[in-house]
Motif scaffolding. Structure first.
Motif, PDB file in Angstrom:
ATOM      1  N   PRO A  89       0.811   0.076   7.713  1.00  0.00           N
ATOM      2  CA  PRO A  89      -0.209   0.396   6.720  1.00  0.00           C
ATOM      3  C   PRO A  89       0.204   1.641   5.944  1.00  0.00           C
ATOM      4  N   SER A  90       0.143   1.561   4.625  1.00  0.00           N
ATOM      5  CA  SER A  90       0.581   2.679   3.788  1.00  0.00           C
ATOM      6  C   SER A  90      -0.011   2.538   2.396  1.00  0.00           C
ATOM      7  N   PRO A  91      -0.432   3.680   1.787  1.00  0.00           N
ATOM      8  CA  PRO A  91      -0.877   3.604   0.395  1.00  0.00           C
ATOM      9  C   PRO A  91       0.259   3.166  -0.532  1.00  0.00           C
ATOM     10  N   GLY A 115       0.411   5.081  11.145  1.00  0.00           N
ATOM     11  CA  GLY A 115       0.821   6.444  10.831  1.00  0.00           C
ATOM     12  C   GLY A 115      -0.383   7.364  10.776  1.00  0.00           C
ATOM     13  N   ARG A 116      -0.108   8.653  10.959  1.00  0.00           N
ATOM     14  CA  ARG A 116      -1.124   9.701  10.782  1.00  0.00           C
ATOM     15  C   ARG A 116      -0.439  10.842  10.049  1.00  0.00           C
ATOM     16  N   TYR A 117      -1.201  11.957   9.860  1.00  0.00           N
ATOM     17  CA  TYR A 117      -0.646  13.140   9.185  1.00  0.00           C
ATOM     18  C   TYR A 117      -0.132  12.747   7.796  1.00  0.00           C
ATOM     19  N   GLY A 140      -5.496  -0.943  -0.424  1.00  0.00           N
ATOM     20  CA  GLY A 140      -6.071  -0.612  -1.727  1.00  0.00           C
ATOM     21  C   GLY A 140      -5.601   0.763  -2.173  1.00  0.00           C
ATOM     22  N   TYR A 142      -6.339   3.861  -2.316  1.00  0.00           N
ATOM     23  CA  TYR A 142      -7.060   5.038  -1.823  1.00  0.00           C
ATOM     24  C   TYR A 142      -6.337   5.492  -0.561  1.00  0.00           C
ATOM     25  N   VAL A 143      -6.585   6.722  -0.139  1.00  0.00           N
ATOM     26  CA  VAL A 143      -5.842   7.276   0.999  1.00  0.00           C
ATOM     27  C   VAL A 143      -6.781   7.496   2.176  1.00  0.00           C
ATOM     28  N   LEU A 144      -6.405   6.952   3.320  1.00  0.00           N
ATOM     29  CA  LEU A 144      -7.159   7.174   4.558  1.00  0.00           C
ATOM     30  C   LEU A 144      -6.493   8.309   5.343  1.00  0.00           C
ATOM     31  N   ASN A 145      -7.052   8.631   6.510  1.00  0.00           N
ATOM     32  CA  ASN A 145      -6.424   9.671   7.337  1.00  0.00           C
ATOM     33  C   ASN A 145      -5.384   9.087   8.289  1.00  0.00           C
ATOM     34  N   GLY A 146      -5.337   7.751   8.315  1.00  0.00           N
ATOM     35  CA  GLY A 146      -4.371   7.109   9.205  1.00  0.00           C
ATOM     36  C   GLY A 146      -4.438   5.602   9.024  1.00  0.00           C
ATOM     37  N   GLY A 147      -3.557   4.895   9.692  1.00  0.00           N
ATOM     38  CA  GLY A 147      -3.467   3.448   9.524  1.00  0.00           C
ATOM     39  C   GLY A 147      -4.445   2.635  10.338  1.00  0.00           C
TER      40      GLY A 147
HETATM   41  N1  LIG Z   1      -4.695   3.498   2.476  1.00  0.00           N
HETATM   42  C1  LIG Z   1      -4.010   4.113   3.493  1.00  0.00           C
HETATM   43  N2  LIG Z   1      -3.964   5.409   3.727  1.00  0.00           N
HETATM   44  C2  LIG Z   1      -3.179   5.744   4.820  1.00  0.00           C
HETATM   45  C3  LIG Z   1      -2.919   7.015   5.299  1.00  0.00           C
HETATM   46  C4  LIG Z   1      -2.100   7.158   6.404  1.00  0.00           C
HETATM   47 BR1  LIG Z   1      -1.735   8.898   7.069  1.00  0.00          BR
HETATM   48  C5  LIG Z   1      -1.546   6.085   7.057  1.00  0.00           C
HETATM   49  C6  LIG Z   1      -1.794   4.810   6.588  1.00  0.00           C
HETATM   50  C7  LIG Z   1      -2.613   4.652   5.468  1.00  0.00           C
HETATM   51  S1  LIG Z   1      -3.099   3.205   4.659  1.00  0.00           S
END
Ligand SMILES: Nc1nc2cc(Br)ccc2s1
Length: 246
Positions: A89-91, A115-117, A140, A142-147
């Motif tokens: 999972p990744s932006p 992933g995190r950080y 999508g 947008y950015v989360l704090n992790g996967g």
């Molecule tokens: N939209 C997403 N944001 C993130 C942030 C991190 Br840190 C890891 C995976 C993802 S997927």
């Protein structure tokens, strides 16, 4: 299907013990295993991150614990499975869509790297290509704090497509994105609710008209809410009533 998830927050994946996915696991339709990345560290503090080369804010996930965790997964393949698919999972990934969910539901073995950080050391992605079909995937822009949240969504979207998971496979046919369009509106009893009536056609018993109305509603909604989905759609193939709406 076998699914492995690697995370520093295994408890984040607890919702996958509930409801349809939880029952699929109990019924043996889905073999889902969650692994704590810290179990693959070797230092006293179970360290999984460090400062980024080149400077900048935040921390980066160290490569060695990931290589240990992913090597253990790649080395424990289900019978007859080829290279597992490693979804990261990744932006910065390809877009997760219903079509990709169907594609991944055909696989024997999926692995997810949460992933995190600021993310995982990029060399892990490169190293993984010898052991996995590596697919960075985004839910999508947008950015989360992790996967982990992304994995919950993808495992549900993929798991529900596996044979035997949903009670009535028919319900998979007429849902949003199954045919490239958004789903039509649905109604149930009472026929009048707070002065709002169910569309009369749905009470008519005329199944041909009902199907036509539903198809028209799909196109109307898609044109209104997601016109991007209609790009390249051959309007010439629409029933005349729908064509006037586009
Ligand atoms: N939209 C997403 N944001 C993130 C942030 C991190 Br840190 C890891 C995976 C993802 S997927």
């Amino acid at each position: 299907m076998r699914i492995d998830v690697v995370t520093i927050f295994p408890e984040y994946l607890a919702p996958l013990e509930l409801s349809l996915i939880g029952k699929a696991r109990q019924d043996g339709l889905l073999d889902l295993r969650v692994h704590d990345l810290r179990a693959f560290t070797t230092d006293r503090h179970r360290t999984v991150d460090d400062t980024p080369y080149g400077g900048g804010a935040g921390m980066v996930m160290k490569p060695e614990p990931w290589a240990q965790a992913l090597a253990a997964i790649a080395g424990d393949r289900p019978e007859g499975a080829g290279k597992p698919v490693l979804i990261v999972p990744s932006p910065a990934g390809e877009r997760f869509t219903q079509a990709l969910a169907y594609e991944l539901a055909e696989e024997k073995h999926l692995a997810f790297a949460c992933g995190r950080y600021e993310g995982i050391d990029e060399r892990v992605i490169d190293w993984s290509r010898d052991h996995f079909d590596v697919r960075p995937v985004s839910l999508g822009d947008y950015v989360l704090n992790g996967g982990e949240v992304a994995v919950l969504a993808m495992v549900e979207a993929i798991g529900r497509l596996l044979p035997g998971v949903v009670g009535n496979p028919e319900s998979l046919v007429e849902e949003s994105h199954s045919d490239g369009l958004l789903e039509y509106p649905v109604y149930t009893k009472p026929s009048v609710w707070r002065d709002r009536e169910v569309p009369a056609v749905l009470l008519s018993g005329n199944h041909g008209r009902i199907a036509q109305w539903r198809r028209h509603e799909q196109f109307r909604r898609t044109a209104q809410r997601r016109p991007d989905l209609l790009e390249g759609f051959d309007a010439g193939k629409l029933p005349r009533a729908d064509r006037t709406e586009l």
